[in-house]
Enzyme design. Structure first.
Site, PDB file in Angstrom:
ATOM      1  N   GLY A 109       1.380   4.749   4.321  1.00 53.36           N
ATOM      2  CA  GLY A 109       1.826   5.863   3.469  1.00 53.36           C
ATOM      3  C   GLY A 109       3.412   6.279   3.432  1.00 53.36           C
ATOM      4  O   GLY A 109       3.337   7.805   3.307  1.00 53.36           O
ATOM      5  N   GLN A 153       1.256  -1.180  -0.162  1.00 54.55           N
ATOM      6  CA  GLN A 153      -0.194   0.251   0.000  1.00 54.55           C
ATOM      7  C   GLN A 153       0.684   1.249   0.081  1.00 54.55           C
ATOM      8  O   GLN A 153       2.187   1.530   0.674  1.00 54.55           O
ATOM      9  CB  GLN A 153      -1.108   0.016   0.862  1.00 54.55           C
ATOM     10  CG  GLN A 153      -2.363  -0.856   1.493  1.00 54.55           C
ATOM     11  CD  GLN A 153      -3.527  -0.492   0.481  1.00 54.55           C
ATOM     12  OE1 GLN A 153      -3.222   0.645  -0.419  1.00 54.55           O
ATOM     13  NE2 GLN A 153      -4.156  -0.531   0.308  1.00 54.55           N
ATOM     14  N   SER A 154       0.072   2.166  -0.377  1.00 52.90           N
ATOM     15  CA  SER A 154       1.624   3.553  -0.745  1.00 52.90           C
ATOM     16  C   SER A 154       1.108   4.522  -0.042  1.00 52.90           C
ATOM     17  O   SER A 154       1.622   4.968   1.158  1.00 52.90           O
ATOM     18  CB  SER A 154       1.850   4.093  -2.085  1.00 52.90           C
ATOM     19  OG  SER A 154       2.998   3.658  -2.505  1.00 52.90           O
ATOM     20  N   THR A 155       0.205   5.204  -0.368  1.00 55.76           N
ATOM     21  CA  THR A 155      -0.204   6.478   0.584  1.00 55.76           C
ATOM     22  C   THR A 155      -1.421   6.725   1.109  1.00 55.76           C
ATOM     23  O   THR A 155      -2.103   5.499   1.495  1.00 55.76           O
ATOM     24  CB  THR A 155      -0.854   8.044  -0.698  1.00 55.76           C
ATOM     25  OG1 THR A 155      -2.360   6.657  -1.326  1.00 55.76           O
ATOM     26  CG2 THR A 155       0.407   7.819  -2.131  1.00 55.76           C
TER      27      THR A 155
END
Ligand SMILES: [Zn+2]
Length: 688
Positions: free
Chosen positions: A67, A26-28
């Protein structure tokens, strides 16, 4: 039952002793919130691990990437931690979504799987559990990856095919040029805005009349008519902006078949360059993918469009790129391509003015806006003295400061290297950016939409590979270039320090060679014309120097230095014209500096240069009247006044040699005035 038996066979006590790692991609933070579905899928894997026998405390979720926006897998801390743990044999199971695909398309994951095989670590994704030490499982992982690539290929060609067949029917919506809009049914219509319509019709009318794009631009500029332009970007997207018509814009419009109501597609192609950049280029008409005539209303007919193109070709409009630094060419002017206008910052062009006796004078012209938009030329600077001044400056500054200069040149070479390096670095950054975008797209897709998810996944991995390539490319170039730079630096610096003055002074050194040297030393020269010419010379490496060069004398100014002559001219101007004074000077034996006879123009020149009061001003100062003033005063026509002047009825005073003259005031009691009153009376009597 069978399946679970096999699964359980794979999981051994040795595996269960070690940790189970769940890798969450997951990134942001935004995605974490928006895309909870994907997160759910990933956490569901944990449940599987528990079911397989791992104690909950031994399950580690690597989601430190949550995040974070890391550009590539390489610098994701979480992934690296996973890699370390696996290679140290502390991991019994690696869980993740789409592992098979990752293994196939992503170098980092491929490596991870190899390490898993070495350290006897199991892999778990939604579809099953794999033992990388097992040949069959490895094969399976590979096959699944291959299938996803095939799917991707089919999907892509389907998409492209769909676009093309739509375009062939003329139904693919493309961006319309200003003057057209889509209506509610996606039909193309002429912009209902009357002002836009009229401007474009006017444009084609003027081109029809003048037959030249430049002349059309000129006509618009002369009447200060602005031209519409629909904005395709920015906050005001879709709105019309009114601006000056430029030659470039005019050519684009004339070449666009849309204005003749034709649909086209594939007029432009692109090519990927070795350095990763893209070059767009236009292909000839017979290579366009689609061209359908008369599909929507247009401003001109197809025949007219063809005719316009034909005319453009004939004109061979020299739409040069004026601000480009031009390579050294023949021609004596040393600063060719380096002169910059001090008023507007544009590059100046050079024109050579051929004088009598084959002396060639360069003239620096700032005329970009003249060519682009038909505005007045900005500066006109005679360049006769400029080359000498620059030449002197170079000799003076290079000789005593050779070492200093050489060092600066070295610095400049370094700068240039850094600039190129920056450009190359930008390629890497762009690849990173693209990878980022691709990742974000993948993360945002609905996980149930597998086909799209796979495509995006593959795209992401492709971008990551590109990034890796860009990085490698960058490093290789950097090393090669810095080697080259060192050698080039040594050579150039040595050569310059040793040879410059000698080469420069040698009359046999061709101008072209001198220009090349100047380019090596001088960045540019900014010119401002005022009382005299101010030159701001910017050397390579940052040093600057300001020079003042007097405006060159005009031809006659070289000739006359004798103040006696000026005195005589001043004395005779009250009573004589330029030609008469010239004759007087000639009779008294005065000659120009080069031994020529003094003529009218010389006298005129002296008058202006020494700011002597002109003959006209002198006559006016003594109350002499112009022909109009006399005509008004006497209520007669201008022609009558002229006739009376010739007949000597009114005294005249010539102020030039082309029959221009002023008149004596007739005086309030002049017989002419009385005569006139009588005449007026007569007319009045007849009238009543
Ligand atoms: Zn200018």
């Amino acid at each position: 039952m069978n399946m679970s038996h096999r699964v359980n066979q794979k999981v051994t006590a040795s595996h269960l002793k070690r940790q189970a790692y769940c890798y969450v991609r997951q990134s942001t933070l935004k995605q974490v919130f928006q895309n909870t579905e994907s997160t759910k899928r990933q956490y569901a894997l944990r449940e599987r691990a528990v079911a397989l026998g791992w104690p909950v405390v031994q399950i580690v979720t690597i989601d430190s990437d949550l995040g974070e926006t890391a550009a590539s897998v390489v610098d994701r801390q979480g992934f690296q931690k996973l890699m370390t743990e696996v290679s140290m044999g502390r991991v019994g199971l690696v869980m993740g979504l789409e592992v098979s695909r990752l293994a196939r398309n992503n170098a980092d994951w491929a490596r991870l799987l190899e390490i898993c095989a070495l350290t006897d670590t199991l892999i778990l994704d939604e579809e099953g559990i794999y033992d990388p030490t097992d040949f069959n499982d490895r094969l399976l992982l590979n096959m699944k990856g291959t299938f996803s690539e095939v799917e991707l290929h089919v999907l892509r060609s389907r998409l492209r095919g769909g676009i093309l067949s739509k375009a062939r029917r003329g139904e693919l919506k493309t961006r319309l040029p200003t003057g057209f809009v889509y209506d509610h049914n996606d039909k193309i219509i002429i912009d209902p805005d009357k002002q836009v319509q009229q401007s474009i019709r006017l444009f084609f009318d003027i081109f029809q009349r003048t037959g030249a794009a430049f002349a059309t631009v000129k006509a618009f500029a002369k009447d200060d008519v602005k031209f519409p332009c629909r904005l395709h970007l920015g906050p005001d997207k879709g709105k019309i902006k009114w601006q000056r018509l430029t030659s470039g814009r005019a050519l684009v419009i004339l070449r666009n078949p849309r204005y003749a109501g034709a649909y086209y597609y594939g007029r432009q192609r692109y090519r990927k360059n070795v350095d990763g950049s893209t070059t767009y280029f236009q292909v000839p008409r017979d290579e366009w993918l689609v061209l359908i005539k008369d599909v929507h209303p247009g401003y001109i007919t197809w025949a007219q469009y063809e005719e316009n193109l034909h005319r453009l070709r004939q004109n061979a409009v020299a739409y040069n790129v004026w601000d480009r630094k031009t390579p050294p060419r023949e021609g004596p002017c040393l600063l060719q391509g380096l002169a910059i206008c001090g008023k507007c910052g544009q590059r100046m062009t050079i024109r050579y003015k051929y004088q009598k006796k084959r002396r060639v004078d360069p003239v620096y012209l700032c005329q970009r806006y003249r060519i682009e938009r038909w505005e007045n030329s900005c500066q006109y600077i005679p360049g006769a003295g400029i080359d000498e001044a620059i030449s002197d400056l170079l000799l003076e500054s290079v000789t005593p400061m050779t070492l200093d200069m050489a060092l600066q040149v070295q610095k400049e070479l370094e700068n240039r290297f850094n600039e190129a390096d920056k450009l190359r670095k930008q390629q890497v950054e762009r690849a990173e950016y693209e990878a980022n975008i691709a990742r974000r797209r993948f993360m945002q897709v609905d996980p149930d939409n597998r086909l799209v998810a796979d495509t995006l996944e593959a795209e992401w991995n492709e971008k990551l590979r590109n990034l890796q390539n860009a990085n490698d490319n960058y490093e290789t170039h950097r090393q090669q270039e810095s080697e080259k730079l060192k050698k080039a630096q040594e050579q150039e610096v040595l050569k310059l320090a040793r040879d410059f003055p000698a080469i420069w002074k040698n009359p046999r050194t061709p101008v072209r060679e001198k220009k090349r040297m100047i380019r090596f030393l001088i960045e540019d020269v900014t010119m401002i014309r005022g009382e005299d010419i101010t030159l701001h010379v910017r050397f390579k490496g940052g040093a600057t120097k300001t020079l003042k060069v007097p405006l060159p004398l005009k031809g006659w100014q070289y000739n006359i230095t004798d103040p006696k002559i000026v005195e005589i001219v001043d004395e005779f101007l009250s009573d004589h014209t330029y030609a008469e004074i010239a004759t007087i000077l000639d009779k008294r034996g005065y000659k120009s500096g080069q031994g020529y006879q003094i003529d009218r123009n010389v006298v005129k020149g002296i008058t202006h240069t020494y700011k002597l009061k002109t003959r006209f001003a002198r006559l006016r100062a003594t109350g002499k009247l112009t022909v109009d003033e006399v005509a008004n005063l006497l209520c007669v026509t201008v022609a009558t006044v002229r006739r009376w002047g010739k007949e000597g009825i009114i005294k005249t005073y010539p102020y030039n040699d082309r029959n221009g003259c002023l008149y004596e005031h007739p005086g309030i009691n002049s017989p002419l005035m009385k005569n006139d009153r009588k005449r007026l009376k007569t007319i009045n009597l007849i009238g009543s």
